[in-house]
Design an enzyme around this catalytic site. Structure first.
Site, short mmCIF file in Angstrom:
data_model
loop_
_atom_site.label_atom_id
_atom_site.label_comp_id
_atom_site.label_asym_id
_atom_site.label_seq_id
_atom_site.Cartn_x
_atom_site.Cartn_y
_atom_site.Cartn_z
N ARG A 154 0.82 -1.22 0.00
CA ARG A 154 0.00 0.00 0.00
C ARG A 154 0.85 1.26 0.00
NH1 ARG A 154 -2.77 -3.60 3.06
NH2 ARG A 154 -1.70 -2.92 4.94
N GLU B 160 3.13 -6.28 13.35
CA GLU B 160 2.00 -6.43 14.29
C GLU B 160 1.42 -7.84 14.18
OE1 GLU B 160 -1.21 -3.72 13.57
OE2 GLU B 160 -2.06 -3.99 15.56
P1 AMP Z 1 4.51 -2.28 11.63
O1 AMP Z 1 5.77 -2.85 11.05
O2 AMP Z 1 4.05 -3.01 12.83
O3 AMP Z 1 4.66 -0.78 11.90
O4 AMP Z 1 3.35 -2.49 10.57
C1 AMP Z 1 3.19 -1.61 9.52
C2 AMP Z 1 2.83 -2.32 8.24
O5 AMP Z 1 1.83 -3.31 8.42
C3 AMP Z 1 2.30 -1.31 7.26
O6 AMP Z 1 2.90 -1.57 6.00
C4 AMP Z 1 0.81 -1.55 7.24
O7 AMP Z 1 0.35 -1.55 5.91
C5 AMP Z 1 0.58 -2.89 7.90
N1 AMP Z 1 -0.35 -2.84 9.04
C6 AMP Z 1 -0.04 -3.13 10.34
N2 AMP Z 1 -1.10 -3.00 11.13
C7 AMP Z 1 -2.12 -2.61 10.36
C8 AMP Z 1 -3.50 -2.29 10.61
N3 AMP Z 1 -4.02 -2.35 11.85
N4 AMP Z 1 -4.26 -1.90 9.56
C9 AMP Z 1 -3.73 -1.82 8.31
N5 AMP Z 1 -2.45 -2.11 8.00
C10 AMP Z 1 -1.64 -2.51 9.02
#
Ligand code: AMP
Length: 178
Positions: A66, A103
């Site tokens: 995205r 996450e």
């Molecule tokens: P992080 O590495 O934990 O900061 O996760 C960020 C990545 O995971 C981004 O590229 C987001 O597109 C995706 N992502 C993580 N959590 C969500 C969420 N609750 N909703 C949408 N996309 C998420």
């Protein structure tokens, strides 16, 4: 089409929360309604590029998948190049790789070793900052190829996950905070 300036509240109102996707307990922030509305999509890019003029940024780096959508539009607006950071195994030429936890699950991302020349001024763009693992890994990859990160930009930040703690030392901008 309305000509009123788009606010981050307008964006927040359009983003759809999808509970328990892709796993139980995750509140997935669905940005597709923003993309589908030209006024909101354009306003979102205006807000993401706020503070930067064409000529101040050499390249905009987007994170698979995205992040590509927003980063490519930001790049065109700032007359900058677009650089993809992709999931492992997708880039055809020689890459640097970086693994990290996210996450939900874990991941490895990659960048072409010659994606930018050392000293290139870049913006790093993704749709959402959660735990910060993805953006921190992308920042590591950019460090390996000698890029200078001017700012890291997100449409959405899940503040309660403290992702900023993994991005210390970088200017960070997020349009919407949850
Ligand atoms: P992080 O590495 O934990 O900061 O996760 C960020 C990545 O995971 C981004 O590229 C987001 O597109 C995706 N992502 C993580 N959590 C969500 C969420 N609750 N909703 C949408 N996309 C998420």
């Amino acid at each position: 089409m309305s000509h009123k300036k788009v606010s981050s509240t307008d964006l927040a109102n359009a983003i759809r929360n999808v509970p328990d996707f892709p796993k139980p307990g995750i509140q997935f922030k669905d940005i597709t309604p923003v993309l589908a509305d030209p006024h909101l999509f354009n306003g979102c890019i205006e807000l993401l590029t706020d503070g930067f003029k064409p000529g101040q940024v050499d390249a905009v780096v987007g994170i698979d998948a995205r992040g590509f959508i927003f980063a490519a539009a930001v790049a065109l607006k700032l007359n900058a190049g677009f650089i993809p950071v992709r999931k492992k195994g997708k880039l055809p030429y020689t890459t640097h790789e970086q693994s990290y936890d996210l996450e939900y699950g874990s991941n490895t991302i990659a960048i072409h070793i010659d994606a930018v020349k050392p000293g290139t001024r870049v913006l790093l763009v993704d749709d959402l900052l959660a735990t910060g693992g993805t953006a921190a890994a992308a920042a590591q990859l950019l460090k390996k190829i000698g890029a200078e990160i001017l700012e890291i930009n997100f449409l959405i930040e899940l503040g309660f996950l403290n992702g900023r703690d993994k991005l210390k030392g970088f200017p960070i901008k997020s349009l919407i905070m949850y």
